[in-house]
Design an enzyme around this catalytic site. Structure first.
Site, PDB file in Angstrom:
ATOM      1  N   GLN A   1     -21.236  24.441  24.863  1.00 17.60           N
ATOM      2  CA  GLN A   1     -21.886  23.358  24.127  1.00 17.60           C
ATOM      3  C   GLN A   1     -21.106  22.093  24.495  1.00 17.60           C
ATOM      4  O   GLN A   1     -20.027  21.836  23.956  1.00 17.60           O
ATOM      5  CB  GLN A   1     -21.828  23.601  22.614  1.00 17.60           C
ATOM      6  CG  GLN A   1     -22.592  22.551  21.827  1.00 17.60           C
ATOM      7  CD  GLN A   1     -22.301  22.597  20.329  1.00 17.60           C
ATOM      8  OE1 GLN A   1     -21.269  23.074  19.890  1.00 17.60           O
ATOM      9  NE2 GLN A   1     -23.232  22.082  19.548  1.00 17.60           N
TER      10      GLN A   1
ATOM     11  N   ARG B   1      -7.543  19.445  12.469  1.00 17.54           N
ATOM     12  CA  ARG B   1      -6.625  19.564  11.329  1.00 17.54           C
ATOM     13  C   ARG B   1      -5.505  20.584  11.568  1.00 17.54           C
ATOM     14  O   ARG B   1      -4.559  20.660  10.805  1.00 17.54           O
ATOM     15  CB  ARG B   1      -7.420  19.942  10.070  1.00 17.54           C
ATOM     16  CG  ARG B   1      -8.058  18.731   9.413  1.00 17.54           C
ATOM     17  CD  ARG B   1      -8.913  19.151   8.239  1.00 17.54           C
ATOM     18  NE  ARG B   1     -10.191  19.694   8.677  1.00 17.54           N
ATOM     19  CZ  ARG B   1     -11.031  20.359   7.892  1.00 17.54           C
ATOM     20  NH1 ARG B   1     -10.701  20.591   6.631  1.00 17.54           N
ATOM     21  NH2 ARG B   1     -12.173  20.798   8.350  1.00 17.54           N
TER      22      ARG B   1
ATOM     23  N   ARG C   1      14.094  48.263  24.876  1.00 15.03           N
ATOM     24  CA  ARG C   1      13.210  47.320  25.567  1.00 15.03           C
ATOM     25  C   ARG C   1      12.296  48.036  26.546  1.00 15.03           C
ATOM     26  O   ARG C   1      12.561  49.165  26.953  1.00 15.03           O
ATOM     27  CB  ARG C   1      14.066  46.285  26.308  1.00 15.03           C
ATOM     28  CG  ARG C   1      14.864  45.393  25.361  1.00 15.03           C
ATOM     29  CD  ARG C   1      15.920  44.607  26.097  1.00 15.03           C
ATOM     30  NE  ARG C   1      15.379  43.927  27.256  1.00 15.03           N
ATOM     31  CZ  ARG C   1      16.124  43.413  28.244  1.00 15.03           C
ATOM     32  NH1 ARG C   1      17.438  43.511  28.195  1.00 15.03           N
ATOM     33  NH2 ARG C   1      15.556  42.815  29.265  1.00 15.03           N
TER      34      ARG C   1
ATOM     35  N   GLY D   1     -21.857  23.681   2.094  1.00 18.61           N
ATOM     36  CA  GLY D   1     -23.281  23.542   1.826  1.00 18.61           C
ATOM     37  C   GLY D   1     -23.625  24.354   0.587  1.00 18.61           C
ATOM     38  O   GLY D   1     -23.091  25.443   0.387  1.00 18.61           O
TER      39      GLY D   1
ATOM     40  N   GLU E   1     -26.223  20.193   2.415  1.00 17.38           N
ATOM     41  CA  GLU E   1     -24.826  19.943   2.757  1.00 17.38           C
ATOM     42  C   GLU E   1     -24.182  19.042   1.709  1.00 17.38           C
ATOM     43  O   GLU E   1     -24.846  18.189   1.109  1.00 17.38           O
ATOM     44  CB  GLU E   1     -24.731  19.291   4.142  1.00 17.38           C
ATOM     45  CG  GLU E   1     -25.093  20.229   5.279  1.00 17.38           C
ATOM     46  CD  GLU E   1     -24.257  21.501   5.273  1.00 17.38           C
ATOM     47  OE1 GLU E   1     -23.038  21.418   5.422  1.00 17.38           O
ATOM     48  OE2 GLU E   1     -24.842  22.587   5.103  1.00 17.38           O
TER      49      GLU E   1
ATOM     50  N   ARG F   1      40.910  53.623  36.951  1.00 15.75           N
ATOM     51  CA  ARG F   1      41.562  52.515  36.240  1.00 15.75           C
ATOM     52  C   ARG F   1      43.018  52.494  36.695  1.00 15.75           C
ATOM     53  O   ARG F   1      43.532  53.480  37.250  1.00 15.75           O
ATOM     54  CB  ARG F   1      41.475  52.721  34.731  1.00 15.75           C
ATOM     55  CG  ARG F   1      42.235  53.928  34.260  1.00 15.75           C
ATOM     56  CD  ARG F   1      42.111  54.163  32.757  1.00 15.75           C
ATOM     57  NE  ARG F   1      42.896  55.322  32.376  1.00 15.75           N
ATOM     58  CZ  ARG F   1      42.506  56.242  31.489  1.00 15.75           C
ATOM     59  NH1 ARG F   1      41.339  56.141  30.897  1.00 15.75           N
ATOM     60  NH2 ARG F   1      43.296  57.250  31.185  1.00 15.75           N
TER      61      ARG F   1
END
Ligand code: UD1
Ligand code: MG
Length: 465
Positions: free
Chosen positions: A83, A25, A341, A147, A162, A448
């Site tokens: 499992q 879901r 940062r 349940g 349940e 410059r």
């Protein structure tokens, strides 16, 4: 933020976290237990709650997407139990119990119930003994899907039924099973072996052990959860947001009770541990992520994001700054609209003004970059003034190079410092200069084009066609 229980446990504890669910879901590529709450996977919250109880071992029963789950949480001190087939909650627990000694208490947690508190679990454990089960229940206005806890006339728990197997009368019951329970290992193993999947879902229900315990004259001690939020399960993105909001509310409340002034509790997001001094002020829409330390009288303006950082006493971070992996000293003024940062260090009394970016840089005490500058890969001394528009050109297109700016340097507006370069102490760089070689200490360096005026020059006029 969970409190440790100081008393050593009389009976050793093993914790089994069920996390083999698919989470369809969620409609996401990310396995359900990796979905984030406060920037950390659901399962990580549960593991942290488990570890706060100092168990002998914690088992995580995983299944679908398991490799990714294991990879993300590889540094956790847990045993992973696969499992392979999802045959029900009883079957899931039975994957772990062969590894658990008979004299342990087994606490079952769900990987998708992230806000369970240390205090509730510690209380649940007090209700479990060699011939007693502790069962966490909750009373819900809308119990559908859960349940139901069936009690007898003397209010004793008899069984859990349940939703899909419940009679119409049982469906009226408002007390629900949270799924969390504590049981003695020896008996739990015996009951798990005896489970059948003869029910409407064809699953081995963990919940069926309750009726077996009653049959065996083992007391089932219910603990009704006082705070529904703690037992909320997460199945979809709506519930994920609800749990996030509940977490946010809880942490913000703790901060306020510890003395932090929060402009609007609904508009603060804390996604990690915060350490703070006194009289800290957090304005609206502040996000604190990871580990954040705020000194005394720190003020954080609206819209700031602070991640894995430390901010010293009396420093103010003005509106809309992003502070990442930075240690900021006392009495600094940062922002508005500044970004620091990883990994940066700012000394005492540093000013970082608007539209200034600091990256992988150290700035000494009382140095300032007040406007529109880039300070990247630089070591900046004390009392340095980085003029508006100064750019440290750290990247030559292939490599990053470092710049050293010694104490008391002033860089003029719009100067470009092409790295690698060292600017000697007390040097001044004239506005508009592009410096590519070492800048000597104590002198003015101008790089410059000279200003010239053409005396007899005439502006062109438009030619008629
Ligand atoms: C379960 C309980 C129900 C309870 C509800 C609370 C049972 C039979 N029912 O129902 O009484 O009110 O939780 O939310 O226990 N899981 C596995 N392997 C499995 C099956 C489940 O690891 O084979 C895990 C899931 O990932 C989940 C938890 O166990 O974290 C519960 O499973 P779920 O399928 O959600 O059980 P419910 O039907 O909701
Ligand atoms: Mg469920």
């Amino acid at each position: 933020m969970t409190k440790q229980d100081p008393s050593p446990r009389a009976v050793p504890l093993s914790i089994v976290i069920l996390a083999a669910g698919q989470g369809k879901r969620m409609k996401s590529e990310l396995p359900k237990v990796l979905q984030p709450v406060a920037g950390r996977p659901l399962l990580k919250h549960v593991i942290d709650a488990a570890h706060s109880l100092e168990p002998t071992a914690t088992y995580v029963v995983y299944g679908h997407g398991g490799d990714r789950v294991r990879e993300v949480l590889k540094d956790e001190q847990v045993s992973w139990v696969l499992q392979a087939e999802r045959l029900g909650t009883g079957h899931a627990v039975a994957q772990a119990t062969p590894q658990i000694p008979d004299d342990h208490v087994v606490l079952v947690l769900y990987g998708d119930v992230p806000l369970i508190s240390h205090a509730t679990l510690a209380e649940l454990l007090t209700l479990c003994g060699p011939k007693q089960i502790g069962l966490l229940t909750v009373i819900l206005d809308d119990p559908s899907g859960y349940g139901r806890i069936v009690r007898n006339g003397r209010d004793q728990v008899q069984k859990i039924v349940e939703q899909k197997d419940a009679s119409r009368k049982e469906l009226q019951i408002g007390e629900c099973n949270t799924g969390l329970l504590a049981a003695p290992a020896k008996l739990l193993k015996k009951w798990l072996k005896a489970l059948s999947n003869d029910n409407s879902q064809g699953e081995y229900y963990l919940t069926d052990i309750i009726a077996m315990a009653v049959e065996d004259k083992v007391a089932v001690n219910p603990l009704v959860a006082q705070n529904v939020v703690e037992v909320l399960g997460v199945n979809d993105k709506v519930q994920l947001a609800e749990v996030e909001a509940a977490y946010r509310g809880r942490v913000t409340r703790e901060l306020m009770l510890a003395g932090v002034t929060v402009a609007d509790p609904a508009r603060l997001d804390v996604r990690g541990p915060v350490t703070h001094g006194s009289d800290v002020f957090l304005d609206i829409n502040v996000v604190l992520e990871g580990r954040v330390t705020l000194g005394n009288r720190v003020r954080v303006g609206p819209g700031c994001v602070i991640r894995d950082s430390e901010i010293g006493d009396d420093t103010e971070v003005i509106a809309h700054c992003v502070i990442d992996s930075t240690v900021i000293g006392a009495n600094c003024i940062i922002g508005p609209f500044a970004r620091t940062r990883p990994v940066s260090t700012l000394g005492r009394g540093v000013h970082i003004g608007n539209f200034v970016e600091v990256k992988n840089a150290q700035m000494g005490n009382d140095s300032k970059a007040n406007h529109l500058a880039y300070v990247g890969d630089a070591t900046v001394g004390e009392r340095v003034n980085i003029g508006a528009g100064t750019i440290i050109a750290n990247y030559d297109g292939a490599n990053k190079n470092r710049t050293t700016i010694e104490n008391d340097v002033h860089t003029g507006s719009n100067s470009v410092l092409v790295a690698p370069i060292t600017v000697g102490a007390g040097a001044t760089i004239a506005a508009g200069s592009t410096v590519v070689k070492e800048v000597p200490a104590g002198k003015l360096t101008v790089a410059r084009a000279k200003q010239v005026t053409i005396e007899d020059w005439q502006r062109p006029t438009k030619t008629k066609k």
